[in-house]
Design a protein around this motif. Structure first.
Motif, PDB file in Angstrom:
ATOM      1  N   ALA A 190       0.853  -1.180   0.000  1.00 46.27           N
ATOM      2  CA  ALA A 190       0.000   0.000   0.000  1.00 46.27           C
ATOM      3  C   ALA A 190       0.892   1.233   0.000  1.00 46.27           C
ATOM      4  CB  ALA A 190      -0.904   0.016   1.229  1.00 46.27           C
ATOM      5  N   ARG A 191       0.431   2.305  -0.581  1.00 48.90           N
ATOM      6  CA  ARG A 191       1.189   3.557  -0.554  1.00 48.90           C
ATOM      7  C   ARG A 191       0.811   4.323   0.702  1.00 48.90           C
ATOM      8  NH1 ARG A 191       2.886   7.101  -5.411  1.00 48.90           N
ATOM      9  NH2 ARG A 191       4.382   5.441  -5.333  1.00 48.90           N
ATOM     10  N   ARG A 192       1.827   4.644   1.467  1.00 51.99           N
ATOM     11  CA  ARG A 192       1.649   5.462   2.663  1.00 51.99           C
ATOM     12  C   ARG A 192       2.621   6.634   2.571  1.00 51.99           C
ATOM     13  NH1 ARG A 192       2.721   1.444   7.471  1.00 51.99           N
ATOM     14  NH2 ARG A 192       4.517   1.012   6.192  1.00 51.99           N
ATOM     15  N   THR A 193       2.448   7.604   3.451  1.00 56.10           N
ATOM     16  CA  THR A 193       3.354   8.747   3.507  1.00 56.10           C
ATOM     17  C   THR A 193       4.180   8.621   4.769  1.00 56.10           C
ATOM     18  OG1 THR A 193       1.789  10.141   2.316  1.00 56.10           O
ATOM     19  CG2 THR A 193       3.522  11.259   3.554  1.00 56.10           C
ATOM     20  N   GLU A 194       5.471   8.487   4.581  1.00 60.11           N
ATOM     21  CA  GLU A 194       6.399   8.372   5.701  1.00 60.11           C
ATOM     22  C   GLU A 194       6.842   9.773   6.108  1.00 60.11           C
ATOM     23  OE1 GLU A 194      10.562   6.347   5.530  1.00 60.11           O
ATOM     24  OE2 GLU A 194       8.991   4.810   5.365  1.00 60.11           O
ATOM     25  N   VAL A 195       7.057   9.984   7.402  1.00 63.00           N
ATOM     26  CA  VAL A 195       7.468  11.301   7.899  1.00 63.00           C
ATOM     27  C   VAL A 195       8.811  11.170   8.624  1.00 63.00           C
ATOM     28  CG1 VAL A 195       6.039  11.115   9.988  1.00 63.00           C
ATOM     29  CG2 VAL A 195       6.725  13.348   9.182  1.00 63.00           C
ATOM     30  N   HIS A 196       9.705  12.121   8.313  1.00 64.20           N
ATOM     31  CA  HIS A 196      11.062  12.140   8.865  1.00 64.20           C
ATOM     32  C   HIS A 196      11.381  13.533   9.398  1.00 64.20           C
ATOM     33  CE1 HIS A 196      12.638   8.319   7.107  1.00 64.20           C
ATOM     34  NE2 HIS A 196      11.568   8.494   6.345  1.00 64.20           N
ATOM     35  N   CYS A 197      12.307  13.596  10.340  1.00 65.58           N
ATOM     36  CA  CYS A 197      12.832  14.875  10.807  1.00 65.58           C
ATOM     37  C   CYS A 197      13.587  15.529   9.661  1.00 65.58           C
ATOM     38  CB  CYS A 197      13.769  14.641  11.997  1.00 65.58           C
ATOM     39  SG  CYS A 197      14.661  16.113  12.521  1.00 65.58           S
ATOM     40  N   ARG A 198      13.315  16.793   9.381  1.00 68.01           N
ATOM     41  CA  ARG A 198      13.980  17.458   8.265  1.00 68.01           C
ATOM     42  C   ARG A 198      15.436  17.790   8.579  1.00 68.01           C
ATOM     43  NH1 ARG A 198      16.193  22.117   9.599  1.00 68.01           N
ATOM     44  NH2 ARG A 198      14.899  23.518  10.817  1.00 68.01           N
ATOM     45  N   ARG A 199      15.814  17.815   9.865  1.00 68.02           N
ATOM     46  CA  ARG A 199      17.190  18.205  10.207  1.00 68.02           C
ATOM     47  C   ARG A 199      18.162  17.031  10.251  1.00 68.02           C
ATOM     48  NH1 ARG A 199      18.247  22.410  14.969  1.00 68.02           N
ATOM     49  NH2 ARG A 199      17.621  20.708  16.340  1.00 68.02           N
ATOM     50  N   HIS A 240      13.518   8.694  11.065  1.00 64.16           N
ATOM     51  CA  HIS A 240      12.156   8.229  10.781  1.00 64.16           C
ATOM     52  C   HIS A 240      11.286   8.456  12.008  1.00 64.16           C
ATOM     53  CE1 HIS A 240       8.920   5.582   9.430  1.00 64.16           C
ATOM     54  NE2 HIS A 240       9.016   4.939  10.569  1.00 64.16           N
ATOM     55  N   LEU A 241      10.123   9.063  11.791  1.00 63.09           N
ATOM     56  CA  LEU A 241       9.197   9.353  12.883  1.00 63.09           C
ATOM     57  C   LEU A 241       7.966   8.465  12.850  1.00 63.09           C
ATOM     58  CD1 LEU A 241       9.338  13.249  12.550  1.00 63.09           C
ATOM     59  CD2 LEU A 241      10.664  11.808  14.133  1.00 63.09           C
ATOM     60  N   GLY A 242       7.428   8.192  11.675  1.00 60.94           N
ATOM     61  CA  GLY A 242       6.199   7.405  11.550  1.00 60.94           C
ATOM     62  C   GLY A 242       5.565   7.626  10.193  1.00 60.94           C
ATOM     63  N   HIS A 243       4.231   7.673  10.167  1.00 66.52           N
ATOM     64  CA  HIS A 243       3.491   7.829   8.911  1.00 66.52           C
ATOM     65  C   HIS A 243       2.362   8.836   9.074  1.00 66.52           C
ATOM     66  CE1 HIS A 243       5.472   3.961   8.227  1.00 66.52           C
ATOM     67  NE2 HIS A 243       5.405   4.276   6.958  1.00 66.52           N
ATOM     68  N   ILE A 244       1.930   9.383   7.954  1.00 63.44           N
ATOM     69  CA  ILE A 244       0.810  10.317   7.924  1.00 63.44           C
ATOM     70  C   ILE A 244      -0.330   9.663   7.150  1.00 63.44           C
ATOM     71  CG2 ILE A 244      -0.008  12.597   7.223  1.00 63.44           C
ATOM     72  CD1 ILE A 244       2.931  13.537   7.339  1.00 63.44           C
ATOM     73  N   PHE A 245      -1.515   9.688   7.758  1.00 62.38           N
ATOM     74  CA  PHE A 245      -2.701   9.094   7.154  1.00 62.38           C
ATOM     75  C   PHE A 245      -3.778  10.162   6.978  1.00 62.38           C
ATOM     76  CE2 PHE A 245      -0.493   5.833   9.571  1.00 62.38           C
ATOM     77  CZ  PHE A 245      -0.362   4.821   8.633  1.00 62.38           C
ATOM     78  N   ASP A 246      -4.718   9.897   6.092  1.00 64.29           N
ATOM     79  CA  ASP A 246      -5.798  10.840   5.784  1.00 64.29           C
ATOM     80  C   ASP A 246      -7.065  10.568   6.589  1.00 64.29           C
ATOM     81  OD1 ASP A 246      -4.352  12.294   3.868  1.00 64.29           O
ATOM     82  OD2 ASP A 246      -4.814  10.812   2.320  1.00 64.29           O
ATOM     83  N   ASP A 247      -6.925  10.049   7.800  1.00 63.84           N
ATOM     84  CA  ASP A 247      -8.114   9.726   8.603  1.00 63.84           C
ATOM     85  C   ASP A 247      -8.127  10.474   9.935  1.00 63.84           C
ATOM     86  OD1 ASP A 247      -6.078   8.421   9.941  1.00 63.84           O
ATOM     87  OD2 ASP A 247      -6.980   6.432   9.794  1.00 63.84           O
ATOM     88  N   GLY A 248      -7.488  11.634   9.986  1.00 63.44           N
ATOM     89  CA  GLY A 248      -7.440  12.412  11.217  1.00 63.44           C
ATOM     90  C   GLY A 248      -8.602  13.378  11.352  1.00 63.44           C
ATOM     91  N   PRO A 249      -8.677  14.031  12.498  1.00 66.89           N
ATOM     92  CA  PRO A 249      -9.765  14.984  12.754  1.00 66.89           C
ATOM     93  C   PRO A 249      -9.509  16.342  12.107  1.00 66.89           C
ATOM     94  CG  PRO A 249      -8.317  14.893  14.641  1.00 66.89           C
ATOM     95  CD  PRO A 249      -7.806  13.864  13.658  1.00 66.89           C
ATOM     96  N   ALA A 250     -10.498  17.208  12.184  1.00 67.28           N
ATOM     97  CA  ALA A 250     -10.343  18.590  11.730  1.00 67.28           C
ATOM     98  C   ALA A 250      -9.290  19.251  12.624  1.00 67.28           C
ATOM     99  CB  ALA A 250     -11.682  19.323  11.848  1.00 67.28           C
TER     100      ALA A 250
END
Length: 157
Positions: free
Chosen positions: A116-125, A129-139
């Motif tokens: 599956a395609r997911r979005t991985e999130v990393h520290c920019r500095r 690796h921090l985790g993943h971003i999903f499209d099922d969060g709240p407002a």
């Protein structure tokens, strides 16, 4: 499509993806860099596996999932502030979750593992690796930044 053609096509798409996204390219430069030996010396085995090898901690294992005090969550690899406690919420997943990061704090890249395609999130500095971003969060964002607690340190306000 035969196996050889499939593998060649998949490799070409992978190379194209790296060419289009500099954050994924080999040799990406970060402000904070360390040798593998230095990373291993400063991180526990699970921290190293998550932050440097893009593994995932066991759900429910991080005390940061239940943290509710005001403050900031920083990268354990370089101490860069990444998330405000104001953006944190209880997603019920067993991992610390946030609706958004602090401006300019993270980089993302596509993760095509697990079929599956997911979005991985990393520290920019430092690239941790921090985790993943999903499209099922709240407002207000509709996003769920689902993070590994071992990648973070909490700094109370």
């Amino acid at each position: 499509m035969d196996r050889r053609l499939f593998l060649t096509t998949a490799a070409a798409f992978g190379a194209l993806r790296f060419a289009m996204d500099p954050a994924q390219a080999e040799g990406t430069k970060f402000e904070v860099t360390r040798s593998e030996e230095d990373w291993r010396a400063m991180l526990s085995d699970i921290e190293y596996a998550v932050m440097r090898e893009e593994k995932t901690e066991r759900a429910g294992s991080s005390p940061l999932d239940k943290e509710t005090r005001p403050g900031l969550y920083a990268c354990k690899g370089c101490d860069l502030p990444l998330y405000s406690a104001e953006a944190k919420y209880d997603s019920g997943t067993g991992w610390p979750s946030f609706t958004q990061s602090l401006k300019g704090a993270v980089r993302t890249k596509d993760d095509d593992t697990l079929f599956a395609r997911r979005t991985e999130v990393h520290c920019r500095r430092c690239g941790s690796h921090l985790g993943h971003i999903f499209d099922d969060g709240p407002a207000p964002t509709g996003k769920r930044h689902c993070l590994n607690g071992v990648s973070l340190s909490f700094k109370p306000a």
